[in-house]
Write a protein that holds these residues in place. Sequence first.
Motif, PDB file in Angstrom:
ATOM      1  N   PHE A   1      -6.773 -11.789  -3.733  1.00  0.00           N
ATOM      2  CA  PHE A   1      -5.614 -10.947  -3.457  1.00  0.00           C
ATOM      3  C   PHE A   1      -5.892 -10.069  -2.250  1.00  0.00           C
ATOM      4  N   GLU A   2      -4.817  -9.588  -1.658  1.00  0.00           N
ATOM      5  CA  GLU A   2      -4.880  -8.655  -0.535  1.00  0.00           C
ATOM      6  C   GLU A   2      -3.857  -7.555  -0.767  1.00  0.00           C
ATOM      7  N   LEU A   3      -4.278  -6.309  -0.577  1.00  0.00           N
ATOM      8  CA  LEU A   3      -3.386  -5.155  -0.645  1.00  0.00           C
ATOM      9  C   LEU A   3      -3.311  -4.518   0.728  1.00  0.00           C
ATOM     10  N   LYS A   4      -2.085  -4.330   1.231  1.00  0.00           N
ATOM     11  CA  LYS A   4      -1.884  -3.785   2.573  1.00  0.00           C
ATOM     12  C   LYS A   4      -1.384  -2.349   2.509  1.00  0.00           C
ATOM     13  N   ASN A   5      -1.584  -1.615   3.613  1.00  0.00           N
ATOM     14  CA  ASN A   5      -1.079  -0.247   3.773  1.00  0.00           C
ATOM     15  C   ASN A   5      -1.356   0.601   2.535  1.00  0.00           C
ATOM     16  N   LEU A   6      -2.624   0.726   2.235  1.00  0.00           N
ATOM     17  CA  LEU A   6      -3.062   1.491   1.070  1.00  0.00           C
ATOM     18  C   LEU A   6      -2.763   2.981   1.245  1.00  0.00           C
ATOM     19  N   PRO A   7      -2.785   3.745   0.160  1.00  0.00           N
ATOM     20  CA  PRO A   7      -2.551   5.192   0.273  1.00  0.00           C
ATOM     21  C   PRO A   7      -3.576   5.907   1.142  1.00  0.00           C
TER      22      PRO A   7
END
Length: 502
Positions: free
Chosen positions: A300-306
């Motif tokens: 998985f990939e998570l973009k524009n994290l907090p």
Amino acid sequence: MNVLKYAALTTAAGFFAVGNADAADLPVKAKAVEYVKVCSLYGAGFYYIPGTDTCIRIGGYVRVATSINAGTFDLPYWQGGANGAGSYNKDYFSTRSRLGLFVDTRTETEYGILRTYANILFDWSRGRENISGGFVENDFLFIQFAGFTFGKAVSQFDPQWALAKPYIGGTGFISGSNNSTGIDQLAYTATFGNGVSATISLEDAQPYRSAGVINTSSALLGPFGAATVTYGTTGNTFTGNAQGGDHVPDIVGNLRIDQSWGSLHLGAAAHEVHGTYYTSSDSTTGHPDSTWGYAVTGAFELKNLPTGVGDSLKVVGTFANGAAKYAFGGTFDTAGAGRFAVANGGSLAFGYVLDGVYSGLSAASGSSIAKSDAWNVSAFYEHYWTPAWRTSVFGSYSHIAYGSVGNSLLLAAANSGLLTTGTTTATGNFDLGFVQVGTRTAWTPVKDLTVGAEFQYTRLEQHLNGTFTSAGASIPGYAPSSKLQLQNQNFYTGTVEILRSF
């Protein structure tokens, strides 16, 4: 009056004749020039090829890197030879300069987009090319049409971000499946809307995916022996590695989700494993029955994290049974062909990354292939301090095991003098583990120019106890018949790079 009329008519005729002659001498009006027009259908950089409805983009990069205490692009010295032995004539650094060019064409058709893509690398690596010579490679060459992909492309087993990992190295970082030079394939992708797609693919396993098998009834290449292999030309072939022939393509499938928040990826592969085959007229020798290995992966990939705009987190995990190169992917084994050997002072670590092990060539005593189990988990986090500065941290653990049958065969061979470069008095097993942790900081002072620096720590964990005694001067820099303790090894490497894209 008649005279006046004649004069007037003659004068008029003369004017007409002169006018017609002048008109004939004038140049013909040129056709309108077809200027190159911007094609906005596929993003920046595309233009219409004049006179066609095909859009084209031409681009590339120049990449210059220097690695410290490592091979090109941060490859640790774990393949034997003078570098792996740490002898005085080892390379303290390595350099590489590379030009990459690509051509991307796209045309709208009633069946969807018709796309062709090709890239060519012009490469110079110190130690591989001569002073003025170079090396040319083609990493990706494919055609896409109506959902099909034909040619050399990223494996469908790999996640969407396989070529966008935030590091410099790549070559020396084992992060599961990582075919940065593409695999020939015939694939079909079905899209279901909302970013969901599924793909089925037939992929050529040789030489990228075939780790090979060892026949422990004959001599096998020991630590620091010269591997007789040219990576990418033949399979992972060295003394004792008994696989040969490209019989069946790997069967690969995936399910993907691509959305603005990131992506999910599930993949699976079936991989045929076989030993050396003999003709039916040879009644004294045979071969182990071929078998099938498999591999599964999730990413998985998570973009524009907090944590900041542009920040991302990428994670992938892979398990392989009899298909080790899905967990140990990439071009890390250029010289070793699946064999690892590192010496440091009075200690040594060595082992193999293989699809399986068997013993015996006779039809009566031949054994089945004991397949290996390999797995990897990797993570990559990147943080943007400013739009121009970013830092990434990444880590990976890879492991391969041969089970009770495979380990007993390998131990018996090593302790009975079948290694070509020495003998062992070993207990334990031939499991190998690779711990890797690294960080890269990159600066982009202007658009499309990036300067980066990377540091990487690698630990080679072997599970053998006892000693290895070299046969003669088989280990560079060591006296003949040296005795070394079998023990884990550590590496510290670094790379600096400047990259100009266009």
